[in-house]
Write a protein that holds these residues in place. Structure first.
Motif, short mmCIF file in Angstrom:
data_model
loop_
_atom_site.label_atom_id
_atom_site.label_comp_id
_atom_site.label_asym_id
_atom_site.label_seq_id
_atom_site.Cartn_x
_atom_site.Cartn_y
_atom_site.Cartn_z
N TRP A 4 4.09 3.73 6.91
CA TRP A 4 3.11 4.79 6.61
C TRP A 4 3.55 5.73 5.50
CZ3 TRP A 4 -1.22 3.66 8.91
CH2 TRP A 4 -1.19 2.93 10.11
N LEU A 5 4.66 5.42 4.84
CA LEU A 5 5.21 6.37 3.87
C LEU A 5 4.26 6.63 2.71
CD1 LEU A 5 9.00 5.41 3.71
CD2 LEU A 5 7.96 7.46 4.68
N GLY A 6 3.60 5.59 2.21
CA GLY A 6 2.67 5.79 1.08
C GLY A 6 1.50 6.67 1.46
N LEU A 7 0.88 6.38 2.61
CA LEU A 7 -0.24 7.19 3.07
C LEU A 7 0.21 8.61 3.37
CD1 LEU A 7 -3.19 7.49 4.07
CD2 LEU A 7 -2.39 6.71 6.32
N LEU A 8 1.36 8.75 4.03
CA LEU A 8 1.85 10.08 4.39
C LEU A 8 2.15 10.91 3.15
CD1 LEU A 8 2.72 12.04 6.60
CD2 LEU A 8 5.00 11.00 6.52
N ALA A 9 2.77 10.30 2.14
CA ALA A 9 3.06 11.04 0.91
C ALA A 9 1.78 11.52 0.25
CB ALA A 9 3.86 10.15 -0.06
N GLY A 10 0.75 10.67 0.23
CA GLY A 10 -0.52 11.07 -0.35
C GLY A 10 -1.18 12.20 0.43
N MET A 11 -1.13 12.12 1.78
CA MET A 11 -1.73 13.16 2.60
C MET A 11 -1.00 14.48 2.45
SD MET A 11 -2.69 11.06 6.10
CE MET A 11 -3.48 12.48 6.88
N ILE A 12 0.33 14.42 2.34
CA ILE A 12 1.10 15.64 2.16
C ILE A 12 0.76 16.29 0.81
CG2 ILE A 12 3.44 16.49 1.69
CD1 ILE A 12 4.41 14.62 3.92
N GLY A 13 0.70 15.48 -0.25
CA GLY A 13 0.33 16.03 -1.56
C GLY A 13 -1.05 16.65 -1.54
N ALA A 14 -1.99 15.96 -0.90
CA ALA A 14 -3.36 16.48 -0.81
C ALA A 14 -3.40 17.77 0.00
CB ALA A 14 -4.28 15.43 -0.19
N SER A 15 -2.60 17.84 1.08
CA SER A 15 -2.58 19.04 1.92
C SER A 15 -2.01 20.24 1.17
CB SER A 15 -1.75 18.78 3.18
OG SER A 15 -2.37 17.81 3.99
N VAL A 16 -0.93 20.02 0.41
CA VAL A 16 -0.34 21.13 -0.35
C VAL A 16 -1.32 21.64 -1.41
CG1 VAL A 16 1.51 21.75 -1.96
CG2 VAL A 16 2.02 20.36 0.07
#
Length: 239
Positions: A186-198
């Motif tokens: 899930w690292l790719g999805l998680l990194a994208g979600m974290i960037g979007a959240s910030v």
């Protein structure tokens, strides 16, 4: 690829939370079933919301009241252990329905709040915030009444809610890791979600001064309730 719909959703819900101080986490949680498997919902939600809340606190760091955090962290550590035990006993096939029912209860029923404004009330807040979050996922509004005893200034409330929720999500993420959840796939999805959240936190922080608060709670409750019913329906009537 449908799971990557969570990137714009993470941005929008984080912007909502940045603007009004709450609501983004529970809204994102209600949208995740059907986009990721049930075992991944709560761990991914915890880590994404950690980024969302931590960035929101960082953007408003001048309003952080550091006296509140040690008691919340102590209570939250115990809550993560107790809630983790309950989580392990649940059938993950039924988890979205369980979360949906809990969201409806948290949205519409009056909840007991720790009395007073001392360290004991903050420790109890951390305990049930994190413990219930291990099963329900999004419990941010639970602490609003407790923090309002210290200050009703909007920026103070938004930022310090973000701080205690960051502590809660950090403890939840650690607990899921100790229980064996693997982030690798899930690292790719998680990194994208974290960037979007910030990014959403940054936008919401700047919108905060311009958004009216009138009637928000009523419409938000209705939207969240419809999405919680969707979570229950996905389990009862799959496909």
């Amino acid at each position: 690829m449908g799971e990557y719909l969570l990137l714009p959703l993470a941005f929008l819900t984080s912007a909502l939370a940045g603007a009004i101080g709450m609501g983004g986490g529970v809204l994102l949680l209600t949208l995740m079933p059907g986009l990721v498997p049930a075992p991944a919902i709560l761990p991914l939600h915890a880590l994404t919301q950690l980024a969302s809340n931590l960035s929101r606190a960082a953007f408003g760091w001048r309003h952080i009241d550091w006296r509140l955090e040690p008691a919340v962290a102590a209570g939250g550590t115990l809550g993560a252990a107790v809630g983790g035990g309950i989580y392990r006993s649940l059938s993950l096939d039924w988890l979205p329905a369980v979360i949906g029912v809990l969201i409806l209860l948290l949205t519409w029923l009056p909840l007991p709040q720790p009395r007073g404004r001392g360290q004991g009330a903050l420790a109890l807040l951390g305990f049930y915030q994190t413990g219930l979050g291990m099963v329900a996922g999004a419990t941010g509004p639970l602490g609003a009444a407790v923090l309002a005893r210290y200050s009703v200034q909007r920026d103070w409330l938004v930022v310090n809610t973000a701080v205690y929720m960051s502590i809660s999500h950090l403890l939840r993420g650690a607990a899921f890791g100790l229980m064996g959840f693997s982030l690798g796939p899930w690292l790719g999805l998680l990194a994208g979600m974290i960037g979007a959240s910030v990014l959403g936190s940054w936008v919401g922080t700047r919108l905060r001064a311009y958004l009216p608060q009138a009637n928000f709670q009523r419409w938000f409750r209705l939207l969240v309730s419809l999405l919680a019913l969707r979570m229950i329906a996905l389990v009862l009537w799959p496909g």
